[in-house]
Motif scaffolding. Sequence first.
Motif, short mmCIF file in Angstrom:
data_model
loop_
_atom_site.label_atom_id
_atom_site.label_comp_id
_atom_site.label_asym_id
_atom_site.label_seq_id
_atom_site.Cartn_x
_atom_site.Cartn_y
_atom_site.Cartn_z
N SER A 120 7.74 12.89 1.21
CA SER A 120 7.56 13.77 0.05
C SER A 120 7.95 13.09 -1.25
CB SER A 120 8.40 15.04 0.23
OG SER A 120 9.78 14.76 0.09
N LEU A 121 8.49 11.87 -1.15
CA LEU A 121 8.88 11.16 -2.36
C LEU A 121 7.65 10.62 -3.07
CD1 LEU A 121 12.04 9.15 -1.21
CD2 LEU A 121 11.95 11.19 -2.63
N VAL A 122 7.55 10.90 -4.33
CA VAL A 122 6.43 10.44 -5.14
C VAL A 122 6.90 9.28 -6.01
CG1 VAL A 122 4.74 11.07 -6.90
CG2 VAL A 122 5.44 12.75 -5.18
N ILE A 123 6.20 8.17 -5.94
CA ILE A 123 6.59 7.02 -6.73
C ILE A 123 6.12 7.23 -8.17
CG2 ILE A 123 6.50 4.52 -6.96
CD1 ILE A 123 7.87 5.58 -4.44
N ALA A 124 6.97 7.81 -8.96
CA ALA A 124 6.67 8.05 -10.37
C ALA A 124 7.95 7.83 -11.15
CB ALA A 124 6.16 9.48 -10.57
N SER A 125 7.81 7.45 -12.40
CA SER A 125 8.98 7.09 -13.19
C SER A 125 9.97 8.26 -13.32
CB SER A 125 8.55 6.61 -14.58
OG SER A 125 7.78 7.61 -15.24
N ILE A 126 9.43 9.47 -13.55
CA ILE A 126 10.33 10.61 -13.73
C ILE A 126 11.08 10.91 -12.45
CG2 ILE A 126 8.50 12.28 -13.17
CD1 ILE A 126 11.46 12.75 -15.63
N ASP A 127 10.42 10.78 -11.29
CA ASP A 127 11.09 11.02 -10.01
C ASP A 127 12.20 10.00 -9.79
OD1 ASP A 127 9.33 13.13 -9.39
OD2 ASP A 127 7.85 11.72 -8.66
N THR A 128 11.92 8.76 -10.10
CA THR A 128 12.92 7.70 -9.94
C THR A 128 14.13 7.96 -10.83
OG1 THR A 128 11.19 6.08 -9.44
CG2 THR A 128 13.35 5.22 -10.09
N ILE A 129 13.86 8.32 -12.08
CA ILE A 129 14.95 8.60 -13.03
C ILE A 129 15.80 9.76 -12.53
CG2 ILE A 129 15.47 9.44 -15.35
CD1 ILE A 129 12.97 7.92 -16.31
N VAL A 130 15.15 10.82 -12.06
CA VAL A 130 15.87 12.00 -11.58
C VAL A 130 16.76 11.65 -10.39
CG1 VAL A 130 15.60 14.21 -10.38
CG2 VAL A 130 14.25 13.73 -12.42
N LEU A 131 16.20 10.95 -9.40
CA LEU A 131 16.96 10.62 -8.20
C LEU A 131 18.14 9.70 -8.50
CD1 LEU A 131 14.02 10.07 -5.67
CD2 LEU A 131 15.58 12.01 -5.78
#
Length: 302
Positions: free
Chosen positions: A219-230
């Motif tokens: 369910s992990l999406v490789i996107a900048s905002i997702d990376t920043i959030v995690l």
Amino acid sequence: MSQLSVSSKASKQGVFAILFASLLWGTTGTAASYASTISPLAIGSFTMGIGGLLLAINGAKHIRLDMKKLSESRYTLLIGAIALAIYPLAFYSAMRLSGVAIGTVVSIASAPFFVAVIERLFSKENNIDGYWLVSLLLGAVGIVFLAGSETNISGSEFDENSKYLGILLGFIAGFTYALYSWAAKALINRGVSSKSAVGSIFGIGGILLVPVFLINSNSLVIASIDTIVLVYIAVIPMFIGYLCFGFGLKTTHASKATLLTLFEPAVAALFAVFVVGESISLLGWLGLFLILICLLLQSYKS
């Protein structure tokens, strides 16, 4: 400087450390809302797992020195680690199902009730007095007002069933939060350093979360905002926040510590309103005021 004044100063430092940790934790729901495409189980297992690993590494030296004491308290350690592993899964699912404000409020606000029961059942210390009960009553009323006041969630597709399921998961999160807080304090009371107690509980809990993460990693999406959030949640609220919480537990009873963390849902509610777009009625603002009074009473008592 007298020993009493030194103790009082340390106690106040512990209170401020816990309040600062609660401030950091109060941002997690808003941060997670920006990664809505990621499963709450993936968010919880990844961020708590990474945060736990960092805490274990940070406390590695102290854990080695306290290995004998930790081994003697292995059942308490294991209970704390299992509770720690369950907590983020229930917490982030509660926020996803019932909204940032309600999910956070129920999860954290129920913890003081649970930890009071746990301390009464398993600890010899009795730290529940009239002052604590008055503070808890004010905080509880504030929480009820706040939880019942949410009238709108921007872009919400929630139904009543999901909301109530989220509230149930919030209570599970509150119980497990109380349980691992009690376990950490119990280890500290037995002579284990705060870094060892927190690092070992989070380290083992992080390992227990690995299978959950692997199952939900698709369910992990490789996107900048997702990376920043995690990365933000794992490093700031999880790692730094729990370092502060562990420091505060050295001079603060678990019952008082969990009462002080009522600051977290108040912060979360403010972020939910001004950043996420959730709305809180006048009754909710009254609830926030009562929570503030509760915190001021506890801080003044220290």
